[in-house]
Design an enzyme around this catalytic site. Structure first.
Site, PDB file in Angstrom:
ATOM      1  N   ASP A  27       0.716  -1.322   0.199  1.00 23.89           N
ATOM      2  CA  ASP A  27      -0.096   0.133   0.080  1.00 23.89           C
ATOM      3  C   ASP A  27       0.995   1.067  -0.030  1.00 23.89           C
ATOM      4  O   ASP A  27       1.247   1.641   1.144  1.00 23.89           O
ATOM      5  CB  ASP A  27      -0.977  -0.092   1.214  1.00 23.89           C
ATOM      6  CG  ASP A  27      -1.622   1.258   1.234  1.00 23.89           C
ATOM      7  OD1 ASP A  27      -1.677   2.120   0.301  1.00 23.89           O
ATOM      8  OD2 ASP A  27      -2.722   1.452   2.147  1.00 23.89           O
ATOM      9  N   VAL A  28       1.283   1.795  -1.091  1.00 27.77           N
ATOM     10  CA  VAL A  28       1.826   2.785  -1.503  1.00 27.77           C
ATOM     11  C   VAL A  28       1.559   4.067  -0.398  1.00 27.77           C
ATOM     12  O   VAL A  28       2.534   5.123  -0.251  1.00 27.77           O
ATOM     13  CB  VAL A  28       2.291   3.172  -2.637  1.00 27.77           C
ATOM     14  CG1 VAL A  28       2.909   2.157  -3.348  1.00 27.77           C
ATOM     15  CG2 VAL A  28       1.277   3.731  -3.330  1.00 27.77           C
ATOM     16  N   ASN A  54       4.987   3.545 -10.347  1.00 27.97           N
ATOM     17  CA  ASN A  54       3.927   3.306 -11.045  1.00 27.97           C
ATOM     18  C   ASN A  54       2.532   3.111 -10.540  1.00 27.97           C
ATOM     19  O   ASN A  54       1.423   3.263 -11.080  1.00 27.97           O
ATOM     20  CB  ASN A  54       3.976   1.978 -12.039  1.00 27.97           C
ATOM     21  CG  ASN A  54       3.314   2.009 -13.179  1.00 27.97           C
ATOM     22  OD1 ASN A  54       2.706   2.993 -14.047  1.00 27.97           O
ATOM     23  ND2 ASN A  54       2.666   1.024 -13.427  1.00 27.97           N
ATOM     24  N   TYR A 129      -7.106  13.641 -10.704  1.00 30.22           N
ATOM     25  CA  TYR A 129      -5.703  12.861 -11.260  1.00 30.22           C
ATOM     26  C   TYR A 129      -4.764  14.143 -12.005  1.00 30.22           C
ATOM     27  O   TYR A 129      -3.486  13.884 -11.515  1.00 30.22           O
ATOM     28  CB  TYR A 129      -6.426  11.967 -12.596  1.00 30.22           C
ATOM     29  CG  TYR A 129      -5.243  11.367 -13.275  1.00 30.22           C
ATOM     30  CD1 TYR A 129      -4.570  10.269 -12.730  1.00 30.22           C
ATOM     31  CD2 TYR A 129      -4.917  11.837 -14.460  1.00 30.22           C
ATOM     32  CE1 TYR A 129      -3.723   9.567 -13.372  1.00 30.22           C
ATOM     33  CE2 TYR A 129      -3.865  11.322 -15.201  1.00 30.22           C
ATOM     34  CZ  TYR A 129      -3.403   9.905 -14.721  1.00 30.22           C
ATOM     35  OH  TYR A 129      -2.186   9.369 -15.367  1.00 30.22           O
TER      36      TYR A 129
END
Length: 170
Positions: A27-28, A54, A129
């Site tokens: 879990d980044v 990524n 985003y």
């Protein structure tokens, strides 16, 4: 949802051996998860050379039909904004923060951050985003300058490419 291709992991292990492939769920958005992933990688392989950031949430995480809708600020909840920022910009920071000390000891390394086009960063209806990827690009440039002379480079790559690769117009 996690992007885990179990069949792909198994195929890589079959082709290269179980010791050559390390599959981790990370879990980044969680610094402790990033720290554990880097520690496991260094433990398994004796070091690391390259980090590719990524992992990211895309616009479909805001609304599955985002392209057909004229997305507005009211369509983006505070929780959605925060989750995008945690995954898309805090994730690369948390991972890089764990990896850079390992790369410094080697006096060499590569950090590759996945970005998006300038157009997408600023496109109306592409929030959060676009802004999160703009932050990735700004952070990448700053970090590359911070690491100048260390042997560690930081670059941004943009997926895809031009639809028409013709060099000379008709």
């Amino acid at each position: 949802a996690m992007d885990i291709d179990q069949a792909g992991v198994m195929a890589l292990q079959d082709a290269h051996g179980k010791d050559a492939v390390l599959a981790l769920k990370v879990d980044v958005s969680d610094p402790a998860s990033c720290e554990a992933a880097v520690a496991a990688t260094v433990s398994q392989f004796g070091g690391l050379d390259i980090l590719v950031n990524n992992a990211a949430l895309g616009m479909n995480a805001v609304h599955p039909r985002y392209q057909a809708r004229n997305m507005q600020i009211e369509d983006v909840s505070e929780e959605t904004w925060q989750r995008f920022m945690m995954v898309n910009i805090c994730g690369p920071f948390f991972m890089s923060r764990q990896v850079v000390p390992v790369l410094r000891t080697r006096k060499w390394g590569r950090i590759i951050n996945v970005g998006t086009s300038f157009f997408t960063m600023l496109r109306p209806g592409f929030s959060p985003y676009g802004p999160s990827k703009a932050a990735v690009e700004a952070y990448s440039l700053m970090l590359s300058r911070e690491l100048e002379g260390s042997g560690i480079t930081v670059n941004v790559v943009l997926p895809g490419g031009p639809a028409n690769t013709q060099m000379v117009p008709d």
